[in-house]
Design a protein around this motif. Structure first.
Motif, PDB file in Angstrom:
ATOM      1  N   THR A   7       0.666  -1.225   0.116  1.00  0.00           N
ATOM      2  CA  THR A   7       0.190  -0.068   0.015  1.00  0.00           C
ATOM      3  C   THR A   7       0.840   1.372   0.107  1.00  0.00           C
ATOM      4  O   THR A   7       1.803   1.338   0.455  1.00  0.00           O
ATOM      5  CB  THR A   7      -0.983   0.235   1.273  1.00  0.00           C
ATOM      6  OG1 THR A   7      -0.032   0.401   2.546  1.00  0.00           O
ATOM      7  CG2 THR A   7      -1.768  -1.222   1.258  1.00  0.00           C
ATOM      8  N   GLU A   9      -0.306   5.002   1.024  1.00  0.00           N
ATOM      9  CA  GLU A   9      -1.568   5.417   1.434  1.00  0.00           C
ATOM     10  C   GLU A   9      -1.134   7.122   1.963  1.00  0.00           C
ATOM     11  O   GLU A   9      -0.060   7.324   2.482  1.00  0.00           O
ATOM     12  CB  GLU A   9      -1.913   4.717   2.819  1.00  0.00           C
ATOM     13  CG  GLU A   9      -2.304   3.266   2.626  1.00  0.00           C
ATOM     14  CD  GLU A   9      -2.835   2.541   3.954  1.00  0.00           C
ATOM     15  OE1 GLU A   9      -3.964   3.100   4.252  1.00  0.00           O
ATOM     16  OE2 GLU A   9      -2.401   1.468   4.032  1.00  0.00           O
ATOM     17  N   ASP A  82      -7.512  13.555  -7.292  1.00  0.00           N
ATOM     18  CA  ASP A  82      -7.344  12.261  -6.136  1.00  0.00           C
ATOM     19  C   ASP A  82      -7.571  10.894  -7.000  1.00  0.00           C
ATOM     20  O   ASP A  82      -6.817  10.042  -6.668  1.00  0.00           O
ATOM     21  CB  ASP A  82      -8.333  12.529  -5.206  1.00  0.00           C
ATOM     22  CG  ASP A  82      -7.683  13.405  -3.914  1.00  0.00           C
ATOM     23  OD1 ASP A  82      -6.803  13.562  -3.882  1.00  0.00           O
ATOM     24  OD2 ASP A  82      -8.611  13.986  -3.484  1.00  0.00           O
ATOM     25  N   ALA A  86      -4.087   8.441  -6.969  1.00  0.00           N
ATOM     26  CA  ALA A  86      -4.425   7.069  -6.303  1.00  0.00           C
ATOM     27  C   ALA A  86      -3.938   5.964  -7.091  1.00  0.00           C
ATOM     28  O   ALA A  86      -3.243   4.962  -6.709  1.00  0.00           O
ATOM     29  CB  ALA A  86      -5.889   6.845  -5.874  1.00  0.00           C
ATOM     30  N   GLY A 104      -3.409   2.218  -3.506  1.00  0.00           N
ATOM     31  CA  GLY A 104      -3.216   3.739  -3.449  1.00  0.00           C
ATOM     32  C   GLY A 104      -4.297   4.605  -2.852  1.00  0.00           C
ATOM     33  O   GLY A 104      -5.280   4.207  -3.374  1.00  0.00           O
ATOM     34  N   THR A 105      -4.066   5.415  -1.857  1.00  0.00           N
ATOM     35  CA  THR A 105      -5.050   6.396  -1.404  1.00  0.00           C
ATOM     36  C   THR A 105      -4.808   7.707  -1.529  1.00  0.00           C
ATOM     37  O   THR A 105      -3.615   7.874  -0.883  1.00  0.00           O
ATOM     38  CB  THR A 105      -5.656   5.909  -0.121  1.00  0.00           C
ATOM     39  OG1 THR A 105      -4.554   6.176   1.055  1.00  0.00           O
ATOM     40  CG2 THR A 105      -5.917   4.438  -0.114  1.00  0.00           C
ATOM     41  N   THR A 106      -5.478   8.856  -1.640  1.00  0.00           N
ATOM     42  CA  THR A 106      -5.080  10.060  -1.495  1.00  0.00           C
ATOM     43  C   THR A 106      -6.759  11.008  -1.353  1.00  0.00           C
ATOM     44  O   THR A 106      -7.421  10.661  -2.087  1.00  0.00           O
ATOM     45  CB  THR A 106      -4.284  10.712  -2.542  1.00  0.00           C
ATOM     46  OG1 THR A 106      -3.873  11.808  -2.251  1.00  0.00           O
ATOM     47  CG2 THR A 106      -4.810  10.536  -3.724  1.00  0.00           C
ATOM     48  N   ILE A 114      -9.224   6.470  -4.467  1.00  0.00           N
ATOM     49  CA  ILE A 114      -8.578   4.938  -3.918  1.00  0.00           C
ATOM     50  C   ILE A 114      -8.347   4.234  -5.120  1.00  0.00           C
ATOM     51  O   ILE A 114      -9.392   4.142  -5.870  1.00  0.00           O
ATOM     52  CB  ILE A 114      -9.708   4.177  -2.960  1.00  0.00           C
ATOM     53  CG1 ILE A 114      -9.863   5.164  -1.667  1.00  0.00           C
ATOM     54  CG2 ILE A 114      -9.073   3.020  -2.713  1.00  0.00           C
ATOM     55  CD1 ILE A 114     -11.052   4.881  -0.786  1.00  0.00           C
ATOM     56  N   LYS A 124     -10.958   1.987  -9.407  1.00  0.00           N
ATOM     57  CA  LYS A 124     -10.804   3.334  -8.912  1.00  0.00           C
ATOM     58  C   LYS A 124     -12.256   3.409  -8.107  1.00  0.00           C
ATOM     59  O   LYS A 124     -13.243   3.417  -8.761  1.00  0.00           O
ATOM     60  CB  LYS A 124     -10.301   4.371  -9.729  1.00  0.00           C
ATOM     61  CG  LYS A 124      -8.955   4.245 -10.225  1.00  0.00           C
ATOM     62  CD  LYS A 124      -8.437   5.636 -10.990  1.00  0.00           C
ATOM     63  CE  LYS A 124      -9.277   5.584 -12.279  1.00  0.00           C
ATOM     64  NZ  LYS A 124      -8.919   6.585 -13.429  1.00  0.00           N
ATOM     65  N   SER A 126     -13.992   5.925  -4.681  1.00  0.00           N
ATOM     66  CA  SER A 126     -13.986   7.165  -3.634  1.00  0.00           C
ATOM     67  C   SER A 126     -14.600   6.522  -2.166  1.00  0.00           C
ATOM     68  O   SER A 126     -15.391   5.616  -2.121  1.00  0.00           O
ATOM     69  CB  SER A 126     -14.406   8.318  -4.236  1.00  0.00           C
ATOM     70  OG  SER A 126     -14.028   9.051  -5.116  1.00  0.00           O
ATOM     71  N   THR A 152     -11.988   0.449   1.128  1.00  0.00           N
ATOM     72  CA  THR A 152     -10.859  -0.369   0.330  1.00  0.00           C
ATOM     73  C   THR A 152     -11.089  -1.802   0.741  1.00  0.00           C
ATOM     74  O   THR A 152     -10.764  -2.535  -0.150  1.00  0.00           O
ATOM     75  CB  THR A 152      -9.864   0.610   0.802  1.00  0.00           C
ATOM     76  OG1 THR A 152      -9.700   1.781   0.401  1.00  0.00           O
ATOM     77  CG2 THR A 152      -8.319  -0.285   0.096  1.00  0.00           C
TER      78      THR A 152
END
Length: 168
Positions: A7, A9, A82, A86, A104-106, A114, A124, A126, A152
Motif C-alpha cells: 500500500t 496511503e 485524487d 491514487a 493507493g489512497t489520497t 482510492i 478506482k 472514492s 477499500t
C-alpha cells in the motif's frame, strides 16, 4: 498461493496496511472480514504512508500531479486529481515492490481517491464522505478516512474472491 499486497496511503494513514497485516496473521483488528483467512495466504510486503509530494517523487519514483494546494509539501488535490493520483500510487507501489496487489489512497478536496491495482487491471473509487483538507474539522476528515478504509477493504475482498480465489 501467496498473495503479496503493498500500500501507498495518504488519507488512510497506513491503517489499510495495518488491517491487512493483522488479518494475514490471524488477528483482524476493527474490520469485519468476510473472507476465511485460511483460504487466502496474504502477505503485506509494504505499507507506506506517503502524504507528501516529495515522498511520491522519491519513494514511489514517480512524478506527482500538480496539486490544487501544497501544505508544507502535503499534496492537496481535487476529486478528479485524487482518483488519478491514487491510481499512480497504486501502480507505482505494486511495481516497486513486486506485489500482486497495489493499493493507493489520497484525499484533499472531495471524497478522495482510492485505487487497487492487480494483474493488468486497476479499480478506482472514492469514500462515501465529502471533506476538504484545507478547511474541515478533524471529525469530518476522520469520517472520510474511516469510510475510505472500509470501502477499500470491502473492494479488496471482492477482488480477492473474484480474481484470486483458490483453485482459479
Amino acid at each position: 498461493m501467496l498473495i503479496r499486497i503493498a500500500t501507498a496511503e495518504c488519507f488512510t494513514h497506513g491503517k489499510i496496511a495495518t488491517e491487512i497485516h493483522a488479518f494475514s496473521r490471524g488477528y483482524p483488528l476493527s474490520f469485519n472480514w468476510r473472507l476465511v483467512n485460511s483460504r487466502y495466504q496474504l502477505s503485506l510486503i509494504a505499507g507506506l504512508f506517503i502524504p507528501t509530494l516529495s515522498g511520491v517523487n522519491t519513494v514511489l519514483g514517480c512524478a506527482p500531479l500538480n496539486p490544487v494546494a501544497n501544505l508544507h509539501d502535503i499534496k492537496v488535490y481535487d476529486q478528479d486529481q485524487d482518483l488519478i493520483m491514487a491510481e499512480i500510487m497504486a501502480k507505482s507501489v505494486k511495481r516497486i515492490t513486486g506485489a500482486d496487489i497495489g493499493i493507493g489512497t489520497t484525499a484533499g478536496i472531495g471524497k478522495g481517491g482510492i485505487a487497487i491495482s492487480y494483474h493488468d487491471k486497476c479499480v478506482k473509487f472514492s469514500s462515501e464522505c465529502d471533506a476538504n483538507l484545507l478547511f474541515d474539522s478533524y471529525p469530518v476528515i476522520q469520517k472520510r478516512q474511516q469510510s475510505g478504509i472500509i470501502k477499500t477493504l470491502e473492494m479488496l475482498e471482492k477482488i480477492l474472491e473474484q480474481e484470486f480465489s483458490p483453485g482459479i
